[in-house]
Design an enzyme around this catalytic site. Structure first.
Site, PDB file in Angstrom:
ATOM      1  N   SER A  36      39.607  44.052  44.947  1.00 62.44           N
ATOM      2  CA  SER A  36      38.870  44.104  43.686  1.00 62.44           C
ATOM      3  C   SER A  36      38.657  45.506  43.134  1.00 62.44           C
ATOM      4  O   SER A  36      38.527  45.692  41.941  1.00 62.44           O
ATOM      5  CB  SER A  36      37.516  43.432  43.867  1.00 62.44           C
ATOM      6  N   HIS A  74      40.790  37.630  42.908  1.00 60.70           N
ATOM      7  CA  HIS A  74      41.246  38.462  41.793  1.00 60.70           C
ATOM      8  C   HIS A  74      42.699  38.210  41.417  1.00 60.70           C
ATOM      9  O   HIS A  74      43.260  38.934  40.604  1.00 60.70           O
ATOM     10  CB  HIS A  74      41.042  39.944  42.119  1.00 60.70           C
ATOM     11  N   LYS A 108      36.185  34.486  37.457  1.00 65.56           N
ATOM     12  CA  LYS A 108      37.045  35.522  36.892  1.00 65.56           C
ATOM     13  C   LYS A 108      38.042  34.866  35.926  1.00 65.56           C
ATOM     14  O   LYS A 108      37.728  34.681  34.764  1.00 65.56           O
ATOM     15  CB  LYS A 108      37.693  36.316  38.018  1.00 65.56           C
TER      16      LYS A 108
END
Lengths: 80, 393
Positions: free
Chosen positions: B185, B213, B244
Protein backbone atom coordinates in the site's frame (compact mmCIF):
# COMPACT_ATOMS: atom_id res chain seq x y z
CA UNK A 1 21.89 -27.76 19.46
CA UNK A 2 24.04 -24.94 20.87
CA UNK A 3 24.01 -24.31 24.58
CA UNK A 4 23.65 -21.24 26.74
CA UNK A 5 27.34 -20.36 26.77
CA UNK A 6 27.66 -20.57 23.00
CA UNK A 7 24.71 -18.23 22.57
CA UNK A 8 26.13 -15.92 25.21
CA UNK A 9 29.53 -15.74 23.55
CA UNK A 10 28.02 -14.94 20.19
CA UNK A 11 25.68 -12.28 21.60
CA UNK A 12 28.67 -10.62 23.30
CA UNK A 13 30.49 -10.70 19.96
CA UNK A 14 27.70 -8.90 18.17
CA UNK A 15 27.13 -6.40 20.96
CA UNK A 16 30.76 -5.33 21.34
CA UNK A 17 30.29 -2.12 19.32
CA UNK A 18 27.49 -1.06 21.70
CA UNK A 19 29.61 -1.29 24.84
CA UNK A 20 30.73 2.32 24.76
CA UNK A 21 31.67 4.71 27.52
CA UNK A 22 33.51 2.12 29.57
CA UNK A 23 30.48 -0.14 29.85
CA UNK A 24 31.43 -3.72 30.51
CA UNK A 25 29.24 -6.22 28.71
CA UNK A 26 27.87 -8.88 31.00
CA UNK A 27 24.87 -11.14 31.32
CA UNK A 28 22.91 -8.41 33.09
CA UNK A 29 23.46 -5.81 30.38
CA UNK A 30 20.12 -4.47 29.25
CA UNK A 31 19.77 -4.32 25.49
CA UNK A 32 17.58 -1.26 25.13
CA UNK A 33 17.85 0.78 28.31
CA UNK A 34 21.58 0.24 28.92
CA UNK A 35 23.19 -0.49 25.56
CA UNK A 36 20.77 1.78 23.71
CA UNK A 37 19.71 -0.59 20.95
CA UNK A 38 16.80 0.68 18.83
CA UNK A 39 14.02 -1.71 17.90
CA UNK A 40 15.56 -1.99 14.45
CA UNK A 41 18.94 -2.88 15.95
CA UNK A 42 17.30 -5.52 18.13
CA UNK A 43 15.84 -7.04 14.94
CA UNK A 44 19.29 -6.98 13.34
CA UNK A 45 20.78 -8.66 16.39
CA UNK A 46 18.15 -11.42 16.17
CA UNK A 47 18.80 -11.83 12.45
CA UNK A 48 22.55 -12.18 12.96
CA UNK A 49 22.02 -14.84 15.61
CA UNK A 50 19.60 -16.67 13.28
CA UNK A 51 22.13 -16.69 10.46
CA UNK A 52 25.06 -17.69 12.65
CA UNK A 53 23.34 -20.70 14.21
CA UNK A 54 21.01 -21.33 11.25
CA UNK A 55 17.98 -21.27 13.53
CA UNK A 56 14.55 -19.68 13.48
CA UNK A 57 13.76 -17.14 16.21
CA UNK A 58 10.10 -16.09 16.37
CA UNK A 59 9.38 -12.44 17.14
CA UNK A 60 7.12 -13.52 19.99
CA UNK A 61 10.11 -13.89 22.32
CA UNK A 62 11.00 -10.19 22.16
CA UNK A 63 8.63 -8.78 24.81
CA UNK A 64 10.25 -11.06 27.43
CA UNK A 65 13.82 -10.09 26.56
CA UNK A 66 15.44 -7.36 28.61
CA UNK A 67 18.96 -8.52 29.29
CA UNK A 68 21.62 -10.50 27.47
CA UNK A 69 20.90 -13.37 29.85
CA UNK A 70 17.16 -13.31 29.02
CA UNK A 71 18.03 -13.68 25.36
CA UNK A 72 20.55 -16.49 25.79
CA UNK A 73 18.20 -18.42 28.08
CA UNK A 74 15.35 -18.01 25.60
CA UNK A 75 17.50 -19.14 22.69
CA UNK A 76 18.51 -22.27 24.56
CA UNK A 77 14.86 -23.02 25.28
CA UNK A 78 13.52 -22.53 21.79
CA UNK A 79 16.29 -24.56 20.15
CA UNK A 80 16.20 -27.38 22.70
CA UNK B 1 -1.35 10.67 34.16
CA UNK B 2 0.64 7.42 33.98
CA UNK B 3 -1.66 5.75 31.46
CA UNK B 4 -1.17 8.68 29.14
CA UNK B 5 2.62 8.92 29.47
CA UNK B 6 3.27 6.55 26.58
CA UNK B 7 1.37 8.86 24.23
CA UNK B 8 3.81 11.71 24.82
CA UNK B 9 5.58 11.21 21.46
CA UNK B 10 2.23 11.71 19.71
CA UNK B 11 1.47 14.77 21.81
CA UNK B 12 4.86 16.19 20.83
CA UNK B 13 4.35 15.63 17.10
CA UNK B 14 0.88 17.17 17.25
CA UNK B 15 2.25 20.24 19.01
CA UNK B 16 5.03 20.49 16.46
CA UNK B 17 2.56 20.32 13.55
CA UNK B 18 0.26 22.82 15.21
CA UNK B 19 3.19 25.20 15.61
CA UNK B 20 3.77 25.19 11.87
CA UNK B 21 0.02 25.35 11.27
CA UNK B 22 -0.33 22.01 9.52
CA UNK B 23 -2.46 19.01 10.46
CA UNK B 24 -1.98 16.32 7.82
CA UNK B 25 -3.45 13.51 9.91
CA UNK B 26 -7.19 13.85 9.89
CA UNK B 27 -7.47 16.69 7.39
CA UNK B 28 -11.19 17.47 7.20
CA UNK B 29 -13.05 16.97 3.96
CA UNK B 30 -15.79 19.56 4.28
CA UNK B 31 -17.51 18.78 1.04
CA UNK B 32 -16.94 16.01 -1.46
CA UNK B 33 -17.61 17.21 -4.99
CA UNK B 34 -16.85 14.10 -7.02
CA UNK B 35 -14.63 11.01 -6.76
CA UNK B 36 -11.67 13.29 -7.52
CA UNK B 37 -12.52 16.69 -6.03
CA UNK B 38 -13.36 18.00 -2.59
CA UNK B 39 -13.15 20.94 -0.24
CA UNK B 40 -10.42 20.01 2.25
CA UNK B 41 -9.44 22.34 5.09
CA UNK B 42 -11.36 25.10 3.31
CA UNK B 43 -9.69 24.66 -0.07
CA UNK B 44 -10.94 23.11 -3.28
CA UNK B 45 -8.47 20.36 -4.12
CA UNK B 46 -7.94 17.45 -6.46
CA UNK B 47 -7.99 14.24 -4.46
CA UNK B 48 -4.80 12.32 -5.14
CA UNK B 49 -4.72 10.12 -2.08
CA UNK B 50 -8.00 8.25 -1.71
CA UNK B 51 -7.56 4.61 -2.87
CA UNK B 52 -10.68 5.22 -4.97
CA UNK B 53 -8.95 3.37 -7.79
CA UNK B 54 -11.89 2.81 -10.12
CA UNK B 55 -13.68 6.01 -9.09
CA UNK B 56 -16.95 4.18 -8.41
CA UNK B 57 -18.00 6.07 -5.25
CA UNK B 58 -20.43 8.28 -7.18
CA UNK B 59 -21.49 5.78 -9.81
CA UNK B 60 -25.25 6.27 -10.38
CA UNK B 61 -25.95 2.52 -10.42
CA UNK B 62 -24.10 1.96 -7.14
CA UNK B 63 -25.89 4.90 -5.53
CA UNK B 64 -29.31 3.74 -6.77
CA UNK B 65 -28.72 0.23 -5.40
CA UNK B 66 -27.62 1.60 -2.04
CA UNK B 67 -30.67 3.88 -1.81
CA UNK B 68 -33.02 1.07 -2.71
CA UNK B 69 -31.43 -1.19 -0.10
CA UNK B 70 -31.98 1.45 2.58
CA UNK B 71 -35.63 1.81 1.55
CA UNK B 72 -36.26 -1.91 1.53
CA UNK B 73 -33.94 -3.26 4.24
CA UNK B 74 -33.29 -0.32 6.55
CA UNK B 75 -30.12 1.43 7.63
CA UNK B 76 -28.40 -1.42 9.46
CA UNK B 77 -28.58 -5.12 10.27
CA UNK B 78 -28.03 -4.51 14.00
CA UNK B 79 -26.52 -7.91 14.46
CA UNK B 80 -23.78 -10.47 13.89
CA UNK B 81 -23.61 -12.70 10.85
CA UNK B 82 -23.97 -15.58 13.34
CA UNK B 83 -27.21 -14.23 14.76
CA UNK B 84 -29.69 -11.97 13.00
CA UNK B 85 -27.19 -10.25 10.71
CA UNK B 86 -27.09 -12.60 7.73
CA UNK B 87 -29.43 -11.18 5.12
CA UNK B 88 -29.93 -12.88 1.76
CA UNK B 89 -27.79 -10.20 0.10
CA UNK B 90 -24.77 -11.04 2.28
CA UNK B 91 -25.07 -14.59 1.00
CA UNK B 92 -25.45 -13.37 -2.58
CA UNK B 93 -22.39 -11.16 -2.29
CA UNK B 94 -20.40 -14.13 -1.00
CA UNK B 95 -21.57 -16.23 -3.96
CA UNK B 96 -20.68 -13.47 -6.39
CA UNK B 97 -17.22 -13.05 -4.87
CA UNK B 98 -16.59 -16.81 -5.03
CA UNK B 99 -17.68 -16.76 -8.66
CA UNK B 100 -15.53 -13.76 -9.52
CA UNK B 101 -12.44 -15.33 -7.96
CA UNK B 102 -13.37 -18.76 -9.35
CA UNK B 103 -13.08 -20.27 -5.90
CA UNK B 104 -15.41 -22.47 -3.90
CA UNK B 105 -15.90 -20.36 -0.81
CA UNK B 106 -16.12 -16.77 0.33
CA UNK B 107 -16.64 -14.91 3.60
CA UNK B 108 -17.75 -11.29 3.77
CA UNK B 109 -16.49 -9.14 6.66
CA UNK B 110 -17.59 -5.74 7.94
CA UNK B 111 -14.24 -4.10 7.14
CA UNK B 112 -11.05 -4.99 5.33
CA UNK B 113 -9.22 -4.70 8.64
CA UNK B 114 -11.57 -7.30 10.15
CA UNK B 115 -10.90 -9.61 7.19
CA UNK B 116 -7.08 -9.60 7.31
CA UNK B 117 -6.93 -9.35 11.07
CA UNK B 118 -9.52 -12.13 11.46
CA UNK B 119 -7.91 -14.55 9.03
CA UNK B 120 -4.42 -13.90 10.40
CA UNK B 121 -5.51 -14.46 13.99
CA UNK B 122 -7.66 -17.52 13.33
CA UNK B 123 -5.88 -19.70 10.75
CA UNK B 124 -2.67 -20.04 12.78
CA UNK B 125 -2.77 -20.41 16.56
CA UNK B 126 -0.43 -21.43 19.38
CA UNK B 127 2.08 -24.02 18.12
CA UNK B 128 1.62 -22.95 14.49
CA UNK B 129 3.91 -20.60 12.59
CA UNK B 130 3.28 -17.42 10.63
CA UNK B 131 5.94 -16.34 8.15
CA UNK B 132 5.15 -12.85 6.93
CA UNK B 133 6.68 -10.14 4.77
CA UNK B 134 8.29 -7.52 7.01
CA UNK B 135 6.38 -4.68 5.32
CA UNK B 136 2.97 -6.24 5.93
CA UNK B 137 0.01 -3.98 6.77
CA UNK B 138 -0.85 -3.24 10.41
CA UNK B 139 -4.02 -5.36 10.17
CA UNK B 140 -1.87 -8.41 9.40
CA UNK B 141 0.53 -7.74 12.28
CA UNK B 142 -2.36 -7.14 14.67
CA UNK B 143 -4.03 -10.38 13.62
CA UNK B 144 -1.03 -12.64 13.90
CA UNK B 145 -0.15 -11.22 17.31
CA UNK B 146 -3.63 -12.01 18.56
CA UNK B 147 -3.53 -15.53 17.19
CA UNK B 148 -0.59 -16.64 19.30
CA UNK B 149 1.35 -18.45 16.55
CA UNK B 150 5.12 -18.10 16.37
CA UNK B 151 5.80 -15.09 14.14
CA UNK B 152 8.74 -15.05 11.74
CA UNK B 153 9.43 -12.15 9.39
CA UNK B 154 11.27 -12.25 6.11
CA UNK B 155 12.81 -9.24 4.39
CA UNK B 156 10.38 -7.35 2.17
CA UNK B 157 9.90 -9.13 -1.19
CA UNK B 158 13.07 -11.17 -0.58
CA UNK B 159 12.25 -14.72 -1.72
CA UNK B 160 15.69 -16.08 -0.80
CA UNK B 161 15.13 -14.87 2.77
CA UNK B 162 11.66 -16.45 2.79
CA UNK B 163 13.13 -19.72 1.60
CA UNK B 164 15.84 -19.63 4.27
CA UNK B 165 13.21 -19.20 6.95
CA UNK B 166 10.99 -21.98 5.63
CA UNK B 167 13.98 -24.31 5.48
CA UNK B 168 14.91 -23.54 9.09
CA UNK B 169 11.40 -24.43 10.21
CA UNK B 170 11.94 -28.07 9.22
CA UNK B 171 8.84 -30.15 9.86
CA UNK B 172 7.03 -27.19 11.36
CA UNK B 173 6.48 -25.84 7.86
CA UNK B 174 3.44 -28.13 7.65
CA UNK B 175 1.75 -25.92 10.23
CA UNK B 176 2.90 -22.69 8.64
CA UNK B 177 0.92 -19.88 7.09
CA UNK B 178 2.84 -17.57 4.76
CA UNK B 179 1.33 -14.08 4.50
CA UNK B 180 2.18 -11.54 1.81
CA UNK B 181 0.40 -8.69 0.06
CA UNK B 182 -0.16 -8.61 -3.68
CA UNK B 183 0.56 -4.92 -4.00
CA UNK B 184 2.01 -3.02 -1.05
CA UNK B 185 0.00 0.00 0.00
CA UNK B 186 2.78 2.47 0.69
CA UNK B 187 4.99 2.19 -2.41
CA UNK B 188 2.69 0.28 -4.75
CA UNK B 189 5.35 -2.36 -5.35
CA UNK B 190 4.22 -5.89 -6.13
CA UNK B 191 5.19 -9.14 -4.44
CA UNK B 192 7.22 -11.58 -6.59
CA UNK B 193 4.32 -14.01 -6.29
CA UNK B 194 5.49 -16.50 -8.92
CA UNK B 195 8.70 -17.08 -6.95
CA UNK B 196 6.93 -17.04 -3.60
CA UNK B 197 4.42 -19.61 -4.88
CA UNK B 198 7.25 -21.80 -6.16
CA UNK B 199 9.01 -21.78 -2.78
CA UNK B 200 5.73 -22.46 -1.01
CA UNK B 201 4.96 -25.43 -3.27
CA UNK B 202 8.44 -26.82 -2.64
CA UNK B 203 8.49 -26.46 1.14
CA UNK B 204 4.81 -26.76 2.03
CA UNK B 205 2.59 -24.70 4.28
CA UNK B 206 -0.25 -22.48 3.18
CA UNK B 207 -0.20 -19.09 1.47
CA UNK B 208 -2.48 -16.13 2.14
CA UNK B 209 -2.30 -13.10 -0.15
CA UNK B 210 -3.81 -9.73 0.72
CA UNK B 211 -4.98 -8.22 -2.58
CA UNK B 212 -6.52 -5.09 -1.02
CA UNK B 213 -4.70 -2.74 -3.38
CA UNK B 214 -4.73 -4.87 -6.54
CA UNK B 215 -8.39 -5.84 -6.96
CA UNK B 216 -9.70 -4.75 -10.34
CA UNK B 217 -6.25 -3.65 -11.39
CA UNK B 218 -4.22 -6.68 -12.38
CA UNK B 219 -4.77 -10.09 -13.96
CA UNK B 220 -7.04 -11.03 -16.86
CA UNK B 221 -10.20 -10.79 -14.76
CA UNK B 222 -8.87 -8.20 -12.32
CA UNK B 223 -8.41 -10.66 -9.46
CA UNK B 224 -5.03 -9.19 -8.59
CA UNK B 225 -1.34 -10.00 -8.53
CA UNK B 226 -1.85 -13.77 -8.06
CA UNK B 227 -3.87 -13.94 -11.26
CA UNK B 228 -1.40 -11.73 -13.13
CA UNK B 229 1.44 -14.02 -12.01
CA UNK B 230 -0.52 -17.12 -13.01
CA UNK B 231 -0.21 -18.72 -9.57
CA UNK B 232 -3.73 -18.63 -8.18
CA UNK B 233 -3.65 -22.40 -7.61
CA UNK B 234 -0.76 -22.00 -5.17
CA UNK B 235 -2.61 -19.32 -3.19
CA UNK B 236 -4.77 -20.88 -0.48
CA UNK B 237 -6.52 -17.73 0.69
CA UNK B 238 -7.09 -14.32 -0.87
CA UNK B 239 -8.23 -11.50 1.38
CA UNK B 240 -9.18 -7.99 0.39
CA UNK B 241 -11.42 -5.04 0.88
CA UNK B 242 -14.45 -3.31 -0.61
CA UNK B 243 -13.13 0.08 0.46
CA UNK B 244 -10.80 0.76 -2.45
CA UNK B 245 -11.68 -0.37 -5.98
CA UNK B 246 -15.29 -1.10 -4.97
CA UNK B 247 -15.86 2.24 -3.25
CA UNK B 248 -17.62 1.07 -0.07
CA UNK B 249 -16.41 -0.58 3.15
CA UNK B 250 -16.05 -4.23 4.09
CA UNK B 251 -13.72 -7.10 3.39
CA UNK B 252 -13.60 -10.66 2.15
CA UNK B 253 -11.70 -13.90 2.14
CA UNK B 254 -12.02 -16.43 -0.69
CA UNK B 255 -10.58 -19.92 -0.85
CA UNK B 256 -10.98 -23.31 -2.45
CA UNK B 257 -10.59 -25.03 0.90
CA UNK B 258 -13.99 -26.32 2.01
CA UNK B 259 -12.75 -25.91 5.60
CA UNK B 260 -13.27 -22.15 5.21
CA UNK B 261 -16.94 -22.76 6.07
CA UNK B 262 -15.87 -24.11 9.47
CA UNK B 263 -13.17 -21.47 9.97
CA UNK B 264 -15.91 -18.83 9.51
CA UNK B 265 -17.41 -19.76 12.86
CA UNK B 266 -14.10 -19.34 14.66
CA UNK B 267 -13.23 -15.86 13.39
CA UNK B 268 -13.90 -13.44 16.21
CA UNK B 269 -13.76 -10.34 14.01
CA UNK B 270 -16.54 -11.94 11.95
CA UNK B 271 -18.68 -13.07 14.87
CA UNK B 272 -18.43 -10.29 17.42
CA UNK B 273 -19.34 -7.37 15.21
CA UNK B 274 -22.41 -6.30 13.27
CA UNK B 275 -22.60 -7.42 9.65
CA UNK B 276 -22.20 -4.86 6.84
CA UNK B 277 -25.18 -2.52 6.36
CA UNK B 278 -27.62 -3.35 3.53
CA UNK B 279 -26.67 -0.23 1.54
CA UNK B 280 -22.98 -1.16 1.70
CA UNK B 281 -23.67 -4.69 0.52
CA UNK B 282 -25.90 -3.40 -2.27
CA UNK B 283 -23.42 -0.87 -3.69
CA UNK B 284 -20.58 -3.37 -3.36
CA UNK B 285 -22.46 -5.98 -5.37
CA UNK B 286 -23.09 -3.47 -8.16
CA UNK B 287 -19.49 -2.21 -8.06
CA UNK B 288 -18.20 -5.79 -8.32
CA UNK B 289 -20.35 -6.26 -11.43
CA UNK B 290 -19.36 -2.90 -12.96
CA UNK B 291 -15.70 -3.64 -12.38
CA UNK B 292 -16.10 -6.71 -14.60
CA UNK B 293 -18.31 -5.01 -17.18
CA UNK B 294 -16.09 -1.96 -17.63
CA UNK B 295 -12.51 -2.94 -18.38
CA UNK B 296 -12.03 0.61 -19.64
CA UNK B 297 -11.93 1.79 -16.00
CA UNK B 298 -8.84 -0.24 -15.46
CA UNK B 299 -7.25 1.10 -18.65
CA UNK B 300 -7.92 4.69 -17.52
CA UNK B 301 -6.44 3.90 -14.10
CA UNK B 302 -3.19 2.63 -15.59
CA UNK B 303 -2.98 5.49 -18.08
CA UNK B 304 -3.24 7.90 -15.18
CA UNK B 305 -0.72 5.91 -13.15
CA UNK B 306 1.80 6.05 -15.99
CA UNK B 307 1.18 9.77 -16.53
CA UNK B 308 1.68 10.70 -12.88
CA UNK B 309 4.65 8.39 -12.41
CA UNK B 310 6.46 9.63 -15.51
CA UNK B 311 5.66 13.25 -14.66
CA UNK B 312 6.96 13.06 -11.10
CA UNK B 313 10.07 11.28 -12.26
CA UNK B 314 10.68 13.94 -14.87
CA UNK B 315 10.33 16.63 -12.21
CA UNK B 316 13.19 14.92 -10.42
CA UNK B 317 11.31 13.42 -7.49
CA UNK B 318 12.38 10.11 -6.01
CA UNK B 319 9.40 7.90 -6.90
CA UNK B 320 8.47 4.32 -5.99
CA UNK B 321 10.33 1.44 -7.66
CA UNK B 322 7.63 0.55 -10.20
CA UNK B 323 4.68 2.17 -11.96
CA UNK B 324 1.44 1.52 -10.10
CA UNK B 325 -1.75 3.35 -9.16
CA UNK B 326 0.08 4.12 -5.91
CA UNK B 327 2.87 6.57 -6.63
CA UNK B 328 4.91 7.53 -3.59
CA UNK B 329 7.49 10.29 -3.46
CA UNK B 330 10.24 9.58 -0.96
CA UNK B 331 11.50 12.46 1.18
CA UNK B 332 14.45 11.93 3.49
CA UNK B 333 13.74 14.90 5.73
CA UNK B 334 10.61 14.65 7.85
CA UNK B 335 10.15 18.39 8.30
CA UNK B 336 10.39 18.93 4.57
CA UNK B 337 7.72 16.29 3.95
CA UNK B 338 5.38 18.12 6.34
CA UNK B 339 6.03 21.48 4.70
CA UNK B 340 5.60 20.07 1.23
CA UNK B 341 2.36 18.32 2.16
CA UNK B 342 0.94 21.66 3.30
CA UNK B 343 2.13 23.42 0.17
CA UNK B 344 0.61 20.76 -2.08
CA UNK B 345 -2.71 21.30 -0.35
CA UNK B 346 -2.34 25.06 -0.87
CA UNK B 347 -1.58 24.38 -4.52
CA UNK B 348 -4.76 22.30 -4.82
CA UNK B 349 -3.60 18.70 -4.46
CA UNK B 350 -4.48 16.43 -1.56
CA UNK B 351 -2.00 13.56 -1.10
CA UNK B 352 -1.22 11.31 1.88
CA UNK B 353 1.64 12.21 4.19
CA UNK B 354 3.23 9.10 5.66
CA UNK B 355 5.94 9.37 8.30
CA UNK B 356 7.86 6.66 10.18
CA UNK B 357 6.89 4.25 11.65
CA UNK B 358 3.98 3.98 9.19
CA UNK B 359 6.35 4.28 6.22
CA UNK B 360 8.69 1.41 5.38
CA UNK B 361 12.14 2.62 6.40
CA UNK B 362 13.15 5.81 8.18
CA UNK B 363 12.08 8.26 5.50
CA UNK B 364 8.74 10.01 4.84
CA UNK B 365 6.42 9.63 1.89
CA UNK B 366 4.10 11.89 -0.04
CA UNK B 367 1.88 9.06 -1.19
CA UNK B 368 -0.36 9.68 -4.19
CA UNK B 369 -2.97 7.30 -5.49
CA UNK B 370 -4.66 7.80 -8.83
CA UNK B 371 -8.20 6.97 -9.88
CA UNK B 372 -9.81 5.96 -13.14
CA UNK B 373 -11.98 9.02 -12.55
CA UNK B 374 -9.05 11.46 -12.82
CA UNK B 375 -8.87 13.30 -16.12
CA UNK B 376 -5.50 13.84 -17.79
CA UNK B 377 -5.93 17.52 -16.98
CA UNK B 378 -6.30 16.70 -13.29
CA UNK B 379 -3.20 14.53 -13.34
CA UNK B 380 -1.34 17.46 -14.92
CA UNK B 381 -2.66 19.76 -12.18
CA UNK B 382 -1.30 17.38 -9.54
CA UNK B 383 2.04 17.49 -11.35
CA UNK B 384 1.88 21.31 -11.45
CA UNK B 385 1.39 21.32 -7.70
CA UNK B 386 4.47 19.16 -7.26
CA UNK B 387 6.42 21.31 -9.70
CA UNK B 388 5.60 24.41 -7.61
CA UNK B 389 7.44 22.86 -4.64
CA UNK B 390 10.79 23.49 -6.32
CA UNK B 391 10.19 27.22 -6.77
CA UNK B 392 10.43 28.75 -3.33
CA UNK B 393 12.93 26.48 -1.64
Amino acid sequence: MPEYNEFLAHIFDILKPYAKRGLILNENSELVTELGLTSLQVMELIEQIEDHFDICIPLNILPDIRTVRDLAVKLETITA
Amino acid sequence: MSLFEKFQPIVDIRAELEAVGVMPFGAVTEKILSPTEAIVNGRKVILAGTNNYLGLTFDPECIAAAKQAIDELGTGTTGSRMANGTFIDHVRLEQELAQFFDRGHAIVFSTGYAATMGMGSTLAGPGDVIVLDADSHASIYDGVRLGGADIVRFRHNDVADLEKRLRRLGERVENTLIIVEGMYSMLGDQAPLADIAEVKQRYGGMLLVDEAHSLGMLGKHGRGVAEAAGVEDAVDFVVGTFSKSLGATGGYCVSNHAELEAVRFAIRSYIFTASPSPSVVASTRVALRLMQERPELRDRLWENAHRLYAGLKQLGFKVSPEVSPVVAVTIEDRDQSIAWWARLLQAGAYVNLVMPPASPGDYSLLRCSVSAAHSSVQIDSILDAFASLGNTE
